[in-house]
Design a protein around this motif. Structure first.
Motif, short mmCIF file in Angstrom:
data_model
loop_
_atom_site.label_atom_id
_atom_site.label_comp_id
_atom_site.label_asym_id
_atom_site.label_seq_id
_atom_site.Cartn_x
_atom_site.Cartn_y
_atom_site.Cartn_z
N ASP A 1 100.03 42.57 40.08
CA ASP A 1 99.03 41.50 40.00
C ASP A 1 97.75 41.92 40.74
O ASP A 1 96.63 41.68 40.24
CB ASP A 1 99.58 40.20 40.59
CG ASP A 1 100.48 39.46 39.60
OD1 ASP A 1 100.29 39.64 38.39
OD2 ASP A 1 101.35 38.70 40.06
N ARG B 1 95.87 44.57 38.73
CA ARG B 1 95.20 43.98 37.58
C ARG B 1 93.96 43.20 38.00
O ARG B 1 92.92 43.23 37.33
CB ARG B 1 96.17 43.07 36.82
CG ARG B 1 97.25 43.83 36.07
CD ARG B 1 98.24 42.88 35.40
NE ARG B 1 97.56 41.98 34.47
CZ ARG B 1 97.21 42.31 33.22
NH1 ARG B 1 97.49 43.52 32.76
NH2 ARG B 1 96.61 41.44 32.44
N ALA B 2 94.08 42.49 39.12
CA ALA B 2 92.92 41.74 39.62
C ALA B 2 91.77 42.68 39.97
O ALA B 2 90.59 42.34 39.79
CB ALA B 2 93.31 40.91 40.84
N ALA B 3 92.11 43.88 40.46
CA ALA B 3 91.10 44.88 40.81
C ALA B 3 90.70 45.72 39.61
O ALA B 3 89.91 46.68 39.76
CB ALA B 3 91.63 45.78 41.92
N LYS B 4 91.22 45.36 38.42
CA LYS B 4 90.98 46.10 37.17
C LYS B 4 91.39 47.57 37.26
O LYS B 4 90.85 48.43 36.57
CB LYS B 4 89.51 45.98 36.77
CG LYS B 4 89.06 44.54 36.53
CD LYS B 4 87.70 44.48 35.88
CE LYS B 4 87.24 43.04 35.67
NZ LYS B 4 88.18 42.26 34.84
N ASP B 5 92.39 47.82 38.12
CA ASP B 5 92.96 49.17 38.20
C ASP B 5 94.18 49.20 37.28
O ASP B 5 95.33 49.18 37.71
CB ASP B 5 93.38 49.48 39.65
CG ASP B 5 93.82 50.92 39.83
OD1 ASP B 5 93.96 51.64 38.82
OD2 ASP B 5 94.05 51.34 40.99
N PHE B 6 93.89 49.27 35.99
CA PHE B 6 94.96 49.15 35.00
C PHE B 6 95.85 50.38 34.97
O PHE B 6 97.00 50.31 34.56
CB PHE B 6 94.36 48.87 33.63
CG PHE B 6 93.61 47.56 33.59
CD1 PHE B 6 94.29 46.36 33.72
CD2 PHE B 6 92.23 47.53 33.44
CE1 PHE B 6 93.61 45.15 33.69
CE2 PHE B 6 91.54 46.33 33.42
CZ PHE B 6 92.23 45.12 33.54
N THR B 7 95.33 51.52 35.39
CA THR B 7 96.15 52.73 35.47
C THR B 7 97.28 52.53 36.47
O THR B 7 98.44 52.85 36.20
CB THR B 7 95.30 53.94 35.87
OG1 THR B 7 94.29 54.16 34.87
CG2 THR B 7 96.16 55.19 35.98
N ASP C 1 99.76 49.92 35.16
CA ASP C 1 100.66 50.50 34.16
C ASP C 1 101.71 51.38 34.82
O ASP C 1 102.88 51.41 34.40
CB ASP C 1 99.87 51.30 33.13
CG ASP C 1 99.04 50.41 32.21
OD1 ASP C 1 99.27 49.18 32.20
OD2 ASP C 1 98.16 50.95 31.50
#
Length: 489
Positions: free
Chosen positions: A434, A437-443, A446
């Protein structure tokens, strides 16, 4: 009372089971030779006849079924293992017997009512051999006693072969003391370095086939209801059992119904050490089987067997392993779908009529599984009717030897249904996902999601956040090194 039909190998057709004595339905299954770990092929008949035992107990009552499965603890393979390792025969057989029972328990198999060891019944074997000699069906030659195949006119009837066909296709010991090459050993001499018992024919030990005839007669009588095993035992073992038992007890039927399960393949090929696809049950449970991507739980192995009818060839392919894992998880979700209060207090109801009918029709496990799937699809909402439906599904799963009430998947499904926090083993990783994702660190998100999936969790991303459910094979140890510690549930 439900009517049970079985495919009888002897008659080549389905027959209605009419017990000799409904107060004591009797079943004998050939067990293992205890010199090494049980492999997957050994496990299939255990699961098949465990299911038959469970069905008989349901229909006739637990106190009205007698299930006997033997242990062969006198055999030349055991003797060679003792010579090769320097260990005593008693140590080897005690250890491998314990291994077998532990491994089969992991597959959900109940212990039979009696598990005789061959060495406990040598006296009965000697007596039966003596009777066969007296009646002209056996003869002594050079310290051996052999069964005279030509003395029994129906020899070969079970397997549907003539003596000539059996001789051409069998590996028979060529010995000058045999009157007929197909004659088989009832008793053989033992030197000072081999186990032996005193007998009228000198110190020696029994041949393989005589033990099941003697033990089944001792524990189940001259005639009983069902005899079973893998179809690799049909000839010569079961053929020889019939000849011995019927000739020793004229007028008896020995076993009325003969059941045989088909063999097991792995990845489309016969199991073979040379092909690298020969796995013991313990290797599969521990995840040490070369070529398998992960360990399988006992429930997954059992489900893999149930997904094929027992009389069809089964292939433990990647597709079958995935199907087994998926079906087991679906069945566990059904038990948790009513929430934690329902799951925790869940008691077995009445087995689903469709599943029971399928099992009574020659153990149609595929039909029984489909009946559970259909009932699970109807679960919706809350209330007594919903809870009753879940209880009936639970009773049906138990009848198949699947107890998933306290599985991590059922527990987590119940938590998810109630909107409760995920399992403690999952919570730290889900918080990190979570945050990523909030930090837009999708790597990173994932990577963490894939780590959960690799550990055996199903991960879902929703508007409310990330949710996860532990699947039956979840292994928290695979999350070690990610700021998480835990133990497999």
């Amino acid at each position: 009372m439900a009517e049970i039909t079985l495919y009888n190998t002897a008659s080549r057709c389905k027959e209605v089971l009419t017990p000799i004595d409904p107060e004591n339905v009797r079943l004998y299954v050939c067990g293992p030779t205890v010199y090494d770990r049980a492999h997957l092929g050994n496990a299939r008949p255990v699961v098949v006849f465990d299911l038959r035992y469970r069905l008989l107990r349901h229909v006739y009552g637990p106190d009205h079924v007698t299930y006997v499965r033997n242990f062969t603890d006198v055999d030349d393979k055991i003797n060679r293992r003792a010579q090769d390792t320097g260990r005593s025969i008693s140590d080897i057989t005690a250890e491998t017997t314990r291994w077998f029972l532990e491994d089969m328990a992991a597959l959900g198999a109940l212990e039979p009512d009696a598990m005789p060891r061959a060495t406990q019944h040598v006296t009965q074997m000697i007596a039966m051999i003596g009777t066969l000699i007296e009646r002209g069906h056996a003869y002594e030659a050079e310290g051996h006693v052999l069964f005279a195949v030509e003395s029994y006119a129906d020899y070969g009837k079970l397997s549907g072969r003539t003596v000539e066909e059996m001789l051409a296709g069998a590996r028979v010991e060529v010995a000058p003391y045999k009157r007929n090459p197909m004659d088989f050993v009832l008793w053989k001499p033992s030197g000072p370095d081999l186990p032996g018992w005193d007998s009228p024919w000198g110190r020696g030990r029994p041949g393989w086939h005589i033990e099941c005839s003697a033990m089944s007669q001792e524990l189940l009588g001259d005639t009983f209801d069902i005899h079973g095993g893998g179809n690799d035992l049909m000839f010569p073992h079961h053929e020889n059992e019939i000849a011995q038992s019927r000739c020793a007890n004229p007028g008896s039927g020995f076993a009325r119904i003969w059941m045989h399960n088909e063999m097991l393949q792995v990845d489309g090929r016969k199991m073979s050490k040379s092909l690298g696809n020969f796995f013991t049950v313990r290797e599969v449970l521990d995840g040490t089987a070369a070529g398998l991507d992960r360990a399988m739980t006992g429930g997954e192995i059992r489900m893999a067997f149930l997904l094929s009818h027992y009389r069809t060839l089964m292939d433990l392919s990647p597709r079958r392993r995935h199907e087994a894992a998926s079906t087991l998880a679906d069945f566990a979700r059904m038990l948790g779908s009513g929430g934690e209060e329902t799951r925790a207090s869940l008691a077995p109801g009445t087995p689903l009529p469709g599943a029971l009918a399928a099992l009574c029709d020659d153990l149609d496990t595929v039909g029984a599984l489909n009946a559970i799937r259909a009932a699970g699809a109807e679960i919706s909402g809350e209330g007594k009717e919903n809870n009753r439906a879940i209880s009936d599904i639970y009773a049906t799963q138990l009848m198949l030897g699947l107890d998933l009430k306290d599985s991590p998947t059922a527990i987590d499904t119940a938590r998810d249904t109630d909107g409760a926090a995920p399992a403690p083993e999952l919570q730290p990783i889900l918080v990190q996902i979570d945050a990523a994702r909030a930090a837009k660190d999708f790597t990173e998100a994932d990577r963490l999601r894939d780590a959960l999936a690799a550990a055996g969790a199903e991960v879902k991303v929703t508007r409310e956040g990330v949710r996860a459910i532990r699947l039956p094979h979840f292994d928290a140890r695979r999350l070690d090194g990610m700021g998480h510690a835990g133990a497999r549930e």
